[in-house]
Enzyme design. Sequence first.
Site, PDB file in Angstrom:
ATOM      1  N   HIS A  52      21.646  25.760  26.380  1.00 26.24           N
ATOM      2  CA  HIS A  52      22.216  26.113  25.077  1.00 26.24           C
ATOM      3  C   HIS A  52      22.466  27.627  25.008  1.00 26.24           C
ATOM      4  CE1 HIS A  52      21.926  25.396  20.438  1.00 26.24           C
ATOM      5  NE2 HIS A  52      23.173  25.285  20.884  1.00 26.24           N
TER       6      HIS A  52
ATOM      7  N   ASP B 191      21.111  26.305  17.023  1.00 28.34           N
ATOM      8  CA  ASP B 191      21.699  25.444  15.997  1.00 28.34           C
ATOM      9  C   ASP B 191      20.874  25.545  14.719  1.00 28.34           C
ATOM     10  OD1 ASP B 191      23.608  24.601  17.768  1.00 28.34           O
ATOM     11  OD2 ASP B 191      22.542  22.720  18.291  1.00 28.34           O
TER      12      ASP B 191
ATOM     13  N   HIS C  85      26.085  20.514  11.790  1.00 33.50           N
ATOM     14  CA  HIS C  85      25.163  21.632  11.960  1.00 33.50           C
ATOM     15  C   HIS C  85      26.005  22.902  12.169  1.00 33.50           C
ATOM     16  CE1 HIS C  85      26.140  20.697  16.154  1.00 33.50           C
ATOM     17  NE2 HIS C  85      25.733  21.945  16.468  1.00 33.50           N
TER      18      HIS C  85
ATOM     19  N   HIS D  78      26.487  25.958  14.885  1.00 30.82           N
ATOM     20  CA  HIS D  78      26.151  26.611  16.147  1.00 30.82           C
ATOM     21  C   HIS D  78      26.379  28.117  15.964  1.00 30.82           C
ATOM     22  CE1 HIS D  78      25.854  27.184  20.505  1.00 30.82           C
ATOM     23  NE2 HIS D  78      26.878  28.037  20.364  1.00 30.82           N
TER      24      HIS D  78
END
Length: 267
Positions: free
Chosen positions: A160, A164, A239, A241
Amino acid sequence: MAFGSRPAGTGKHRGSSRLSKKTAGYAGIAAIATTGVVGSLAAPAFAADNHSSTSAADNGLGAVVVADELAGDLADQAVSQQRVADQAAAQAQAEAEAKQKAAEGKRLAEAKVKAEREAAERAAREEERKRLNTFVSPLDDSYVSTQYKAGGGMWSSGSHTGIDFHAASGTSVHAVGSGTIVEAGWGGAYGNNVVIKHNDGTFTQYGHMSSLNVSVGQQVTPGQQIGLSGSTGNSSGPHLHFEARTGSQYGSDIDPIAYLRSHGVSL
């Protein structure tokens, strides 16, 4: 030779009476004291009996009395005039001092108003400077649901590249700090995204949004809404990011939590 009686109408010449001579003398002295010139009335009176010591003494006393009285009157008049002049001068001075005091009071009042206005303006500028240099969280009342560098097959890089934030679709997304929009639109796997270049030279990215409220080149401030959260692009659900970068492009990412904390944002 026999002599007859002397006619009643003839005989030794009689001098002027003492009273009339004194009166004439006083008149002459008064004229001298008043004008400084011997009056015509005084001259015959003194000439009529210039050998009489008594008359001369009386005339001298009269001169002293008249002169003293005139001198006293003049002195009283001078004192009265001086008193009036002193009072006028004192009044003029008091008025001048009152005007000066009023002018000084006005000047001080104006200076105070000016100083207060300038202080308020400085405080407002300082407040604005602080606000513009302040960083905030991109979402209100949210939390990090996926950490930075988390592994998994969902990310093309194998980990990642951001964090998030939990958010329902349509939640307001904010610019974390002052800066300029350098990207606003479709970002492939990031869906609808925004990239901001901040005043310190760093960049932040906001992905998967349902809609955008800004355009490239626009200036933004901390907390300003830039769009609404969503689930566009490569996303498993609504969500936000969020990435922190040293450059505008993918691959320049840095730890976003450390970045926000270094700018005073508590997570």
